[in-house]
Scaffold this motif. Structure first.
Motif, PDB file in Angstrom:
ATOM      1  N   CYS A  80       3.750   1.417 -16.137  1.00 38.92           N
ATOM      2  CA  CYS A  80       3.717   2.182 -14.889  1.00 38.92           C
ATOM      3  C   CYS A  80       3.537   1.180 -13.760  1.00 38.92           C
ATOM      4  O   CYS A  80       3.695  -0.020 -13.971  1.00 38.92           O
ATOM      5  N   HIS A  81       3.181   1.663 -12.589  1.00 36.15           N
ATOM      6  CA  HIS A  81       3.056   0.786 -11.422  1.00 36.15           C
ATOM      7  C   HIS A  81       1.768  -0.030 -11.446  1.00 36.15           C
ATOM      8  O   HIS A  81       1.585  -0.910 -10.621  1.00 36.15           O
ATOM      9  N   ASP A  82       0.858   0.305 -12.362  1.00 40.16           N
ATOM     10  CA  ASP A  82      -0.429  -0.380 -12.410  1.00 40.16           C
ATOM     11  C   ASP A  82      -0.443  -1.467 -13.480  1.00 40.16           C
ATOM     12  O   ASP A  82       0.532  -1.677 -14.193  1.00 40.16           O
ATOM     13  N   ASP A  83      -1.599  -2.079 -13.592  1.00 41.71           N
ATOM     14  CA  ASP A  83      -1.855  -3.051 -14.642  1.00 41.71           C
ATOM     15  C   ASP A  83      -2.061  -2.338 -15.981  1.00 41.71           C
ATOM     16  O   ASP A  83      -2.225  -1.123 -16.025  1.00 41.71           O
ATOM     17  N   ILE A  84      -2.106  -3.128 -17.049  1.00 39.07           N
ATOM     18  CA  ILE A  84      -2.444  -2.589 -18.370  1.00 39.07           C
ATOM     19  C   ILE A  84      -3.903  -2.967 -18.640  1.00 39.07           C
ATOM     20  O   ILE A  84      -4.243  -4.151 -18.676  1.00 39.07           O
ATOM     21  N   SER A 110      -1.731  -1.027   1.983  1.00 40.62           N
ATOM     22  CA  SER A 110      -2.002   0.399   1.764  1.00 40.62           C
ATOM     23  C   SER A 110      -2.079   0.707   0.273  1.00 40.62           C
ATOM     24  O   SER A 110      -1.898   1.840  -0.131  1.00 40.62           O
ATOM     25  N   ASP A 111      -2.335  -0.288  -0.531  1.00 42.98           N
ATOM     26  CA  ASP A 111      -2.476  -0.092  -1.974  1.00 42.98           C
ATOM     27  C   ASP A 111      -1.289   0.699  -2.534  1.00 42.98           C
ATOM     28  O   ASP A 111      -1.465   1.653  -3.295  1.00 42.98           O
ATOM     29  N   GLY A 112      -0.110   0.300  -2.140  1.00 33.71           N
ATOM     30  CA  GLY A 112       1.094   0.955  -2.668  1.00 33.71           C
ATOM     31  C   GLY A 112       1.136   2.446  -2.369  1.00 33.71           C
ATOM     32  O   GLY A 112       1.660   3.222  -3.162  1.00 33.71           O
ATOM     33  N   ASN A 142      -1.125  -8.661  -7.885  1.00 33.67           N
ATOM     34  CA  ASN A 142       0.075  -8.926  -8.696  1.00 33.67           C
ATOM     35  C   ASN A 142       0.612  -7.701  -9.443  1.00 33.67           C
ATOM     36  O   ASN A 142       1.585  -7.805 -10.180  1.00 33.67           O
ATOM     37  N   ARG A 143       0.003  -6.519  -9.218  1.00 36.58           N
ATOM     38  CA  ARG A 143       0.649  -5.314  -9.758  1.00 36.58           C
ATOM     39  C   ARG A 143       2.024  -5.113  -9.133  1.00 36.58           C
ATOM     40  O   ARG A 143       2.870  -4.396  -9.672  1.00 36.58           O
ATOM     41  N   TRP A 144       2.255  -5.779  -7.977  1.00 38.42           N
ATOM     42  CA  TRP A 144       3.581  -5.667  -7.350  1.00 38.42           C
ATOM     43  C   TRP A 144       4.676  -6.325  -8.179  1.00 38.42           C
ATOM     44  O   TRP A 144       5.860  -6.065  -7.945  1.00 38.42           O
ATOM     45  N   VAL A 174       1.510  18.162  -9.600  1.00 37.03           N
ATOM     46  CA  VAL A 174       0.771  17.309  -8.678  1.00 37.03           C
ATOM     47  C   VAL A 174      -0.027  16.298  -9.497  1.00 37.03           C
ATOM     48  O   VAL A 174      -0.764  16.675 -10.408  1.00 37.03           O
ATOM     49  N   ARG A 175       0.176  15.034  -9.185  1.00 36.49           N
ATOM     50  CA  ARG A 175      -0.588  13.978  -9.877  1.00 36.49           C
ATOM     51  C   ARG A 175      -1.847  13.713  -9.074  1.00 36.49           C
ATOM     52  O   ARG A 175      -1.794  13.336  -7.906  1.00 36.49           O
ATOM     53  N   LEU A 176      -2.979  13.970  -9.696  1.00 37.66           N
ATOM     54  CA  LEU A 176      -4.258  13.789  -9.016  1.00 37.66           C
ATOM     55  C   LEU A 176      -4.778  12.401  -9.361  1.00 37.66           C
ATOM     56  O   LEU A 176      -5.109  12.106 -10.513  1.00 37.66           O
ATOM     57  N   ASP A 177      -4.815  11.565  -8.340  1.00 34.37           N
ATOM     58  CA  ASP A 177      -5.142  10.152  -8.547  1.00 34.37           C
ATOM     59  C   ASP A 177      -6.644   9.950  -8.760  1.00 34.37           C
ATOM     60  O   ASP A 177      -7.467  10.581  -8.097  1.00 34.37           O
ATOM     61  N   ALA A 178      -6.948   9.064  -9.682  1.00 32.74           N
ATOM     62  CA  ALA A 178      -8.326   8.566  -9.861  1.00 32.74           C
ATOM     63  C   ALA A 178      -9.364   9.676 -10.019  1.00 32.74           C
ATOM     64  O   ALA A 178     -10.458   9.618  -9.453  1.00 32.74           O
ATOM     65  N   ASN A 215      -9.299  11.108  -4.291  1.00 28.37           N
ATOM     66  CA  ASN A 215     -10.620  10.468  -4.305  1.00 28.37           C
ATOM     67  C   ASN A 215     -11.001   9.779  -2.999  1.00 28.37           C
ATOM     68  O   ASN A 215     -12.166   9.625  -2.707  1.00 28.37           O
ATOM     69  N   HIS A 216      -9.998   9.345  -2.245  1.00 30.39           N
ATOM     70  CA  HIS A 216     -10.330   8.545  -1.057  1.00 30.39           C
ATOM     71  C   HIS A 216      -9.252   8.666   0.007  1.00 30.39           C
ATOM     72  O   HIS A 216      -8.157   9.172  -0.263  1.00 30.39           O
ATOM     73  N   THR A 217      -9.575   8.175   1.202  1.00 29.93           N
ATOM     74  CA  THR A 217      -8.570   8.130   2.263  1.00 29.93           C
ATOM     75  C   THR A 217      -8.510   6.691   2.764  1.00 29.93           C
ATOM     76  O   THR A 217      -9.388   5.875   2.450  1.00 29.93           O
ATOM     77  N   VAL A 277     -14.876   2.254  -3.400  1.00 29.18           N
ATOM     78  CA  VAL A 277     -14.804   1.850  -4.805  1.00 29.18           C
ATOM     79  C   VAL A 277     -13.569   0.990  -5.066  1.00 29.18           C
ATOM     80  O   VAL A 277     -13.619   0.005  -5.791  1.00 29.18           O
ATOM     81  N   PHE A 278     -12.461   1.352  -4.454  1.00 28.65           N
ATOM     82  CA  PHE A 278     -11.224   0.599  -4.673  1.00 28.65           C
ATOM     83  C   PHE A 278     -11.161  -0.521  -3.628  1.00 28.65           C
ATOM     84  O   PHE A 278     -12.068  -1.326  -3.564  1.00 28.65           O
ATOM     85  N   ASN A 279     -10.112  -0.565  -2.780  1.00 27.49           N
ATOM     86  CA  ASN A 279     -10.078  -1.626  -1.777  1.00 27.49           C
ATOM     87  C   ASN A 279     -11.034  -1.291  -0.635  1.00 27.49           C
ATOM     88  O   ASN A 279     -11.403  -0.126  -0.444  1.00 27.49           O
ATOM     89  N   ALA A 293      -3.717  14.637 -14.677  1.00 21.93           N
ATOM     90  CA  ALA A 293      -4.944  13.875 -14.461  1.00 21.93           C
ATOM     91  C   ALA A 293      -4.632  12.402 -14.636  1.00 21.93           C
ATOM     92  O   ALA A 293      -4.152  11.988 -15.686  1.00 21.93           O
ATOM     93  N   GLU A 294      -4.897  11.642 -13.588  1.00 23.63           N
ATOM     94  CA  GLU A 294      -4.795  10.191 -13.738  1.00 23.63           C
ATOM     95  C   GLU A 294      -6.220   9.682 -13.935  1.00 23.63           C
ATOM     96  O   GLU A 294      -6.976   9.491 -12.987  1.00 23.63           O
ATOM     97  N   ALA A 295      -6.591   9.562 -15.200  1.00 23.61           N
ATOM     98  CA  ALA A 295      -7.942   9.114 -15.537  1.00 23.61           C
ATOM     99  C   ALA A 295      -7.786   8.027 -16.580  1.00 23.61           C
ATOM    100  O   ALA A 295      -7.560   8.308 -17.755  1.00 23.61           O
TER     101      ALA A 295
HETATM  102  C1  OTU Z   1      -5.012   4.576  -9.380  1.00 26.77           C
HETATM  103  O1  OTU Z   1      -5.392   3.657 -10.373  1.00 26.77           O
HETATM  104  C2  OTU Z   1      -3.611   4.219  -8.943  1.00 26.77           C
HETATM  105  O2  OTU Z   1      -2.718   4.374 -10.005  1.00 26.77           O
HETATM  106  C3  OTU Z   1      -3.613   2.808  -8.395  1.00 26.77           C
HETATM  107  O3  OTU Z   1      -2.331   2.367  -8.067  1.00 26.77           O
HETATM  108  C4  OTU Z   1      -4.524   2.776  -7.210  1.00 26.77           C
HETATM  109  O4  OTU Z   1      -4.685   1.450  -6.773  1.00 26.77           O
HETATM  110  C5  OTU Z   1      -5.907   3.347  -7.515  1.00 26.77           C
HETATM  111  O5  OTU Z   1      -5.872   4.557  -8.267  1.00 26.77           O
HETATM  112  C6  OTU Z   1      -6.606   3.685  -6.227  1.00 26.77           C
HETATM  113  O6  OTU Z   1      -5.938   4.732  -5.565  1.00 26.77           O
HETATM  114  O7  OTU Z   1      -8.020   5.003 -10.442  1.00 26.77           O
HETATM  115  O8  OTU Z   1      -8.403   6.330 -12.785  1.00 26.77           O
HETATM  116  O9  OTU Z   1      -5.337  -0.819 -11.491  1.00 26.77           O
HETATM  117  O10 OTU Z   1      -5.772   1.566 -13.390  1.00 26.77           O
HETATM  118  O11 OTU Z   1      -7.516   1.998 -10.344  1.00 26.77           O
HETATM  119  C7  OTU Z   1      -7.861   5.095 -12.780  1.00 26.77           C
HETATM  120  C8  OTU Z   1      -6.444  -0.011 -11.747  1.00 26.77           C
HETATM  121  C9  OTU Z   1      -7.457   4.638 -11.401  1.00 26.77           C
HETATM  122  C10 OTU Z   1      -5.984   1.383 -12.039  1.00 26.77           C
HETATM  123  C11 OTU Z   1      -6.990   2.366 -11.558  1.00 26.77           C
HETATM  124  C12 OTU Z   1      -6.369   3.693 -11.399  1.00 26.77           C
END
Ligand code: OTU
Length: 652
Positions: free
Chosen positions: A394-398, A140-142, A519-521, A281-285, A183-185, A247-249, A325-327
């Motif tokens: 954070c929980h993601d990659d750099i 479930s992509d975390g 491996n972000r885990w 509210v954190r708006l993802d992606a 962005n997605h479901t 776009v993602f998984n 904004a998570e951008a």
């Molecule tokens: C975000 O990530 C989340 O923080 C990730 O944990 C999710 O996998 C991803 O969205 C999909 O929901 O969208 O605007 O590892 O830096 O995907 C950037 C790549 C994102 C992340 C990127 C990020």
């Protein structure tokens, strides 16, 4: 003169609105609706003006805003009003945030409530709880593949647990930030399930296509986010017999915001979480919200219009709630998510300072701050009423998303320099103590990103294993140095759970088939509380880190110039190992603070006369606010020990 078109439309909507709403006395709601309606109408027209059902959709939107307003509790409405009065409240220096997974940190939401005392002891007063809406059992992509946006996953507890927790936090004046994955479901969300069954209405919620014609056109210019795990941006769904944009998984279906029904659903969902007690509210992606053939499908103008519209809608129903904004995009693009107004954040009040984060990692690997200084100059000034989230991990990659032009400007070559950083952090580079892993390697472009915990990336894991006392001390200093910067730079420092006690990579994900290929885990640990309790044991690594951070946080909260009012001046000196800036008060009411950080493993000198007469630091007796000590001077030169930071004021 008021604007006629939107005004008469508003009158028409108010006539058509459901009687359950129109019969009620909602003075405050209508005042805000009136104040924001011109903007809402013009944005809705720009996005959906061509549609035949325009009026119907507008009525539906206003009904959603009103219904969620009616549902909003008195407590939360009181907060809305308080924040309308004190509208710069979130720029103050007293906020210190931490991001955590409720399960990894404390088992579940009830567990988290029990651990609030620990967070308070450290000084945290803003919690970003990672996504916990209902997700499929498997991958479930975390938590970022949601199958029910209006419920909590049983793994974490119940909606009522969350409400109890948010009320508990509110009493302690702690804020909560919750994720909404806009962005997605998940492909198992009810909308996707109906789409798979052939329901046209729900197929229109997504980008679906009968053949590869359009997908191939999109692919010509769309980059891949997860090239290893999920190559390409489309997945064929056999039950629907159509291609769907992912776009993602491949199990994350992108929502199509050119359909107003999608926008309205999401506005409703955001307001639902606002009513559950989310302060933020954190708006993802968010960069991905609009797709256009011939583009990268990121940072499109319409993505910004959607966010502006979302903000205006939230302003009507829950004006006290902020957006993050998570951008994670190029430096010049990120700040656009504040909205391109002169003063007010018309989109999101807060944005992740991803550029700054990546630049800090550059300075650590090179022991040199030239790219850091250059890169910061390329980050546009924030708006007056907006702020950054400054973070290290954070929980993601750099992602090494700095500007090629900046890299060249300071004398490196982009490709080899990025390769060096990846080699350094994955421990391939000779002598590097880092223990990261490469993430999302892309053979076509040569790109890669980096996973791993803060402690493992700075060398603490390696140092502990090899029992290298000196390296342990050095890693601790580096962890503190990085935190000292996010605490003093301006913006909200966002700590990451586990970093306060030096948590190293967690390799347990490799045993779980749903996580093993991501491996972000590594950097999403399950906290071992026996180990965490060592923070009470004098001399332990945990204690050294926890206590120093606790002190740093307390000092940050007491220094008014650390509030975020564009009151920072970067200082260039000849010494490329030092990172230096001054924080001033905008009307000189408070003493300035000189922040000096040494990224090198040898002591460095700073000639105080190089500062000009800013704050007259060369005249008085210097005092380090962080420790209360006076730093060493050698012939008018300030001596900064290896990996040391100073927060200096002048004592008259
Ligand atoms: C975000 O990530 C989340 O923080 C990730 O944990 C999710 O996998 C991803 O969205 C999909 O929901 O969208 O605007 O590892 O830096 O995907 C950037 C790549 C994102 C992340 C990127 C990020």
């Amino acid at each position: 003169m008021y604007e006629q078109v939107s005004h008469s439309l508003l009158n028409q909507i108010l006539e058509e609105i459901k009687p359950e709403i129109s019969k009620r006395n909602l003075l405050r709601f209508y005042t805000r609706l009136g104040a924001n309606f011109y903007a809402i109408h013009s944005l809705f027209t720009q996005l959906y003006g061509e549609r035949k059902d325009f009026l119907e959709q507008m009525v539906r939107l206003v009904e959603v805003l009103a219904t969620r307003y009616i549902e909003r509790s008195a407590d939360l409405e009181a907060l809305d009003i308080e924040r309308e009065h004190d509208h710069n409240w979130f720029l103050a220096q007293n906020w210190v945030a931490m991001a955590l997974y409720a399960d990894g940190f404390a088992g579940d939401l009830q567990g988290l409530q029990h651990r609030c005392a620990y967070l308070q002891e450290l000084g945290i007063n803003m919690l970003h709880i990672m996504p916990m809406m209902k997700c499929p059992e498997g991958a479930s992509d975390g938590g970022y593949a949601v199958c029910d946006f209006l419920d909590i996953d049983a793994r974490y507890g119940t909606l009522s647990d969350l409400q109890t927790l948010t009320a508990h936090l509110r009493k302690r004046k702690m804020l909560v930030a919750l994720d909404v994955v806009v962005n997605h479901t998940s492909d198992q969300h009810e909308w996707a399930v109906k789409a798979k069954q052939g329901d046209k209405q729900y197929q229109d919620y997504y980008y679906t296509f009968p053949d590869r014609d359009i997908p191939d056109m999109f692919e010509e210019t769309m980059p891949e986010v997860f090239p290893e795990n999920a190559p390409g941006n489309f997945t064929f769904d056999t039950s629907m017999n159509r291609w769907v944009m992912t776009v993602f998984n491949n199990y994350q279906w992108d929502l199509d915001y050119s359909n107003p029904a999608v926008f309205i659903e999401m506005a409703d969902i955001i307001l639902f979480w606002a009513n559950m007690g989310a302060d933020i509210v954190r708006l993802d992606a968010v960069a991905f919200l609009w797709k256009k053939i011939g583009t990268t499908c990121q940072n499109e103008r319409e993505a910004h219009l959607i966010l502006q519209l979302m903000k205006d809608c939230c302003q009507v129903t829950a004006p006290g709630v902020l957006f993050i904004a998570e951008a994670i995009v190029a430096p010049v693009e990120i700040s656009k998510y504040f909205g391109e107004d002169a003063v007010i954040a018309k989109e999101c009040e807060i944005a992740y300072n991803a550029s700054f984060m990546a630049l800090l990692w550059d300075a650590v690997a090179t022991k040199n701050t030239k790219l850091l200084s250059q890169g910061i100059k390329s980050i546009p000034n924030k708006l007056d009423r907006a702020t950054w989230l400054n973070y290290i991990r954070c929980h993601d990659d750099i992602g090494l998303g700095f500007d090629d032009a900046d890299i060249i400007n300071v004398g490196y070559e982009p490709y080899p320099h990025r390769k060096f950083l990846i080699d350094y952090y994955t421990g391939v580079y000779e002598g590097s103590p880092a223990r990261g892993q490469p993430f999302a390697r892309n053979d076509k472009t040569g790109d890669a990103r980096i996973s791993g915990s803060l402690a493992s990336l700075v060398g603490l894991e390696y140092a502990l294993e090899s029992n290298d006392e000196e390296l342990i001390e050095q890693s601790i200093k580096l962890i503190l140095l990085l935190h000292s910067i996010i605490m003093s730079f301006g913006g909200i420092p966002l700590l990451y759970y586990g970093d306060e006690i030096g948590t190293v990579n967690d390799c347990s994900f490799m045993q779980d088939e749903n996580k093993a290929n991501d491996n972000r885990w590594l950097n999403r640990p399950r906290i071992d509380w026996q180990k965490a309790d060592l923070h009470k044991q004098h001399g332990s690594v945990e204690q050294k880190l926890f206590d120093s951070l606790q002190r740093m946080i307390a000092v940050r909260k007491s220094v008014p110039v650390f509030a975020d009012f564009n009151n920072r001046e970067l200082i260039d000196t000849d010494n490329e190992h030092l990172f230096i800036f001054i924080r001033n008060h905008f009307n000189q009411q408070y003493e300035p603070v000189l922040v000096v950080c040494n990224f090198d493993n040898r002591p460095q000198m700073l000639n105080l006369s190089e500062l000009g007469n800013r704050g007259l630091f060369e005249l008085g007796q210097l005092r380090d606010l962080a420790t209360g000590e006076s730093p060493a001077l050698f012939k008018d030169q300030l001596v900064i020990p290896p990996y040391r930071y100073y927060w200096l004021t002048v004592q008259p």
